[in-house]
Design a protein around this motif. Structure first.
Motif, PDB file in Angstrom:
ATOM      1  N   GLN A  56       0.823  -1.219   0.000  1.00  0.00           N
ATOM      2  CA  GLN A  56       0.000   0.000   0.000  1.00  0.00           C
ATOM      3  C   GLN A  56       0.857   1.270   0.000  1.00  0.00           C
ATOM      4  N   GLU A  57       2.113   1.167   0.426  1.00  0.00           N
ATOM      5  CA  GLU A  57       3.008   2.327   0.399  1.00  0.00           C
ATOM      6  C   GLU A  57       3.655   2.507  -0.970  1.00  0.00           C
ATOM      7  N   LEU A  58       3.630   1.469  -1.789  1.00  0.00           N
ATOM      8  CA  LEU A  58       4.250   1.535  -3.110  1.00  0.00           C
ATOM      9  C   LEU A  58       3.261   1.904  -4.208  1.00  0.00           C
ATOM     10  N   VAL A  59       2.067   1.313  -4.166  1.00  0.00           N
ATOM     11  CA  VAL A  59       1.024   1.628  -5.147  1.00  0.00           C
ATOM     12  C   VAL A  59      -0.297   1.853  -4.423  1.00  0.00           C
ATOM     13  N   LYS A  60      -1.112   2.741  -5.003  1.00  0.00           N
ATOM     14  CA  LYS A  60      -2.413   3.063  -4.424  1.00  0.00           C
ATOM     15  C   LYS A  60      -3.477   2.942  -5.510  1.00  0.00           C
ATOM     16  N   GLU A  61      -4.714   2.837  -5.101  1.00  0.00           N
ATOM     17  CA  GLU A  61      -5.816   2.816  -6.052  1.00  0.00           C
ATOM     18  C   GLU A  61      -5.752   4.070  -6.910  1.00  0.00           C
ATOM     19  N   GLY A  62      -5.912   3.903  -8.214  1.00  0.00           N
ATOM     20  CA  GLY A  62      -5.866   5.028  -9.145  1.00  0.00           C
ATOM     21  C   GLY A  62      -4.503   5.231  -9.791  1.00  0.00           C
ATOM     22  N   ASP A  63      -3.440   4.618  -9.254  1.00  0.00           N
ATOM     23  CA  ASP A  63      -2.109   4.727  -9.855  1.00  0.00           C
ATOM     24  C   ASP A  63      -2.075   4.004 -11.199  1.00  0.00           C
ATOM     25  N   THR A  64      -1.225   4.475 -12.092  1.00  0.00           N
ATOM     26  CA  THR A  64      -0.974   3.783 -13.352  1.00  0.00           C
ATOM     27  C   THR A  64       0.327   3.017 -13.201  1.00  0.00           C
ATOM     28  N   VAL A  65       0.298   1.727 -13.559  1.00  0.00           N
ATOM     29  CA  VAL A  65       1.479   0.883 -13.401  1.00  0.00           C
ATOM     30  C   VAL A  65       1.826   0.186 -14.712  1.00  0.00           C
ATOM     31  N   VAL A  66       3.101  -0.193 -14.825  1.00  0.00           N
ATOM     32  CA  VAL A  66       3.588  -1.019 -15.921  1.00  0.00           C
ATOM     33  C   VAL A  66       3.803  -2.404 -15.325  1.00  0.00           C
ATOM     34  N   PHE A  67       3.331  -3.442 -16.010  1.00  0.00           N
ATOM     35  CA  PHE A  67       3.429  -4.782 -15.446  1.00  0.00           C
ATOM     36  C   PHE A  67       4.028  -5.758 -16.456  1.00  0.00           C
ATOM     37  N   PHE A  82     -10.416  -7.768 -15.636  1.00  0.00           N
ATOM     38  CA  PHE A  82      -9.425  -7.269 -14.698  1.00  0.00           C
ATOM     39  C   PHE A  82      -8.235  -8.217 -14.680  1.00  0.00           C
ATOM     40  N   LEU A  83      -7.096  -7.712 -14.266  1.00  0.00           N
ATOM     41  CA  LEU A  83      -5.902  -8.532 -14.109  1.00  0.00           C
ATOM     42  C   LEU A  83      -5.540  -8.573 -12.636  1.00  0.00           C
ATOM     43  N   ILE A  84      -5.142  -9.743 -12.153  1.00  0.00           N
ATOM     44  CA  ILE A  84      -4.637  -9.865 -10.791  1.00  0.00           C
ATOM     45  C   ILE A  84      -3.139 -10.101 -10.906  1.00  0.00           C
ATOM     46  N   LEU A  85      -2.360  -9.196 -10.324  1.00  0.00           N
ATOM     47  CA  LEU A  85      -0.905  -9.238 -10.408  1.00  0.00           C
ATOM     48  C   LEU A  85      -0.297  -9.481  -9.045  1.00  0.00           C
ATOM     49  N   SER A  86       0.784 -10.213  -8.997  1.00  0.00           N
ATOM     50  CA  SER A  86       1.569 -10.347  -7.769  1.00  0.00           C
ATOM     51  C   SER A  86       2.486  -9.141  -7.654  1.00  0.00           C
ATOM     52  N   ARG A  87       2.970  -8.899  -6.472  1.00  0.00           N
ATOM     53  CA  ARG A  87       3.872  -7.777  -6.197  1.00  0.00           C
ATOM     54  C   ARG A  87       5.033  -7.726  -7.191  1.00  0.00           C
ATOM     55  N   GLY A  88       5.634  -8.872  -7.480  1.00  0.00           N
ATOM     56  CA  GLY A  88       6.794  -8.933  -8.369  1.00  0.00           C
ATOM     57  C   GLY A  88       6.477  -8.693  -9.827  1.00  0.00           C
ATOM     58  N   ASP A  89       5.187  -8.764 -10.205  1.00  0.00           N
ATOM     59  CA  ASP A  89       4.801  -8.538 -11.595  1.00  0.00           C
ATOM     60  C   ASP A  89       4.664  -7.057 -11.932  1.00  0.00           C
ATOM     61  N   ILE A  90       4.614  -6.204 -10.912  1.00  0.00           N
ATOM     62  CA  ILE A  90       4.534  -4.760 -11.137  1.00  0.00           C
ATOM     63  C   ILE A  90       5.952  -4.256 -11.303  1.00  0.00           C
ATOM     64  N   LEU A  91       6.222  -3.677 -12.468  1.00  0.00           N
ATOM     65  CA  LEU A  91       7.580  -3.261 -12.803  1.00  0.00           C
ATOM     66  C   LEU A  91       7.863  -1.796 -12.480  1.00  0.00           C
ATOM     67  N   ALA A  92       6.844  -0.936 -12.606  1.00  0.00           N
ATOM     68  CA  ALA A  92       7.052   0.500 -12.380  1.00  0.00           C
ATOM     69  C   ALA A  92       5.710   1.193 -12.229  1.00  0.00           C
ATOM     70  N   THR A  93       5.756   2.398 -11.668  1.00  0.00           N
ATOM     71  CA  THR A  93       4.591   3.270 -11.648  1.00  0.00           C
ATOM     72  C   THR A  93       4.843   4.396 -12.629  1.00  0.00           C
ATOM     73  N   VAL A  94       3.777   4.933 -13.193  1.00  0.00           N
ATOM     74  CA  VAL A  94       3.882   6.016 -14.175  1.00  0.00           C
ATOM     75  C   VAL A  94       3.326   7.277 -13.537  1.00  0.00           C
ATOM     76  N   SER A  95       4.122   8.330 -13.568  1.00  0.00           N
ATOM     77  CA  SER A  95       3.632   9.604 -13.017  1.00  0.00           C
ATOM     78  C   SER A  95       3.459  10.599 -14.162  1.00  0.00           C
ATOM     79  N   ASN A  96       2.517  11.498 -13.986  1.00  0.00           N
ATOM     80  CA  ASN A  96       2.230  12.489 -15.048  1.00  0.00           C
ATOM     81  C   ASN A  96       3.151  13.647 -14.943  1.00  0.00           C
TER      82      ASN A  96
END
Length: 96
Positions: A56-67, A82-96
């Motif tokens: 929850q400290e790394l990603v939050k609802e509404g964030d855009t992520v690369v997986f 919908f996709l269900i991803l494990s923690r290790g499948d999230i590669l990065a977050t995208v910020s505007n």
């Protein structure tokens, strides 16, 4: 939402599909389209492996992520995919 991820998993809604035409004007069929590897976080699980930062400290609802391309489980609920991803499948977050 009725879909609540367990442990260190995240529910993601894939961003819009790629264009239906190539740069040269050729129409690309659904079976040949490359699916986007980016999505919007819909829900975050509440568990973390010992000694790791809570998810929850790394990603939050509404964030855009690369997986990861092949790291997800696809689920259909109420006509939406919908996709269900494990923690290790999230590669990065995208910020505007």
């Amino acid at each position: 939402m009725a879909l609540k991820p367990l442990d260190d998993r995240v529910v993601v809604k894939r961003l819009d599909e790629a264009d239906e035409k190539s740069a040269g004007g050729i129409i690309i069929p659904d079976t040949a389209k490359e699916k986007p590897q980016m999505g919007k976080v819909i829900a975050v699980g509440n568990d973390a492996p010992e000694g790791r930062t809570p998810l929850q400290e790394l990603v939050k609802e509404g964030d855009t992520v690369v997986f990861a391309k092949y790291g997800s489980t696809e689920v259909k609920l109420d006509g939406e995919t919908f996709l269900i991803l494990s923690r290790g499948d999230i590669l990065a977050t995208v910020s505007n």
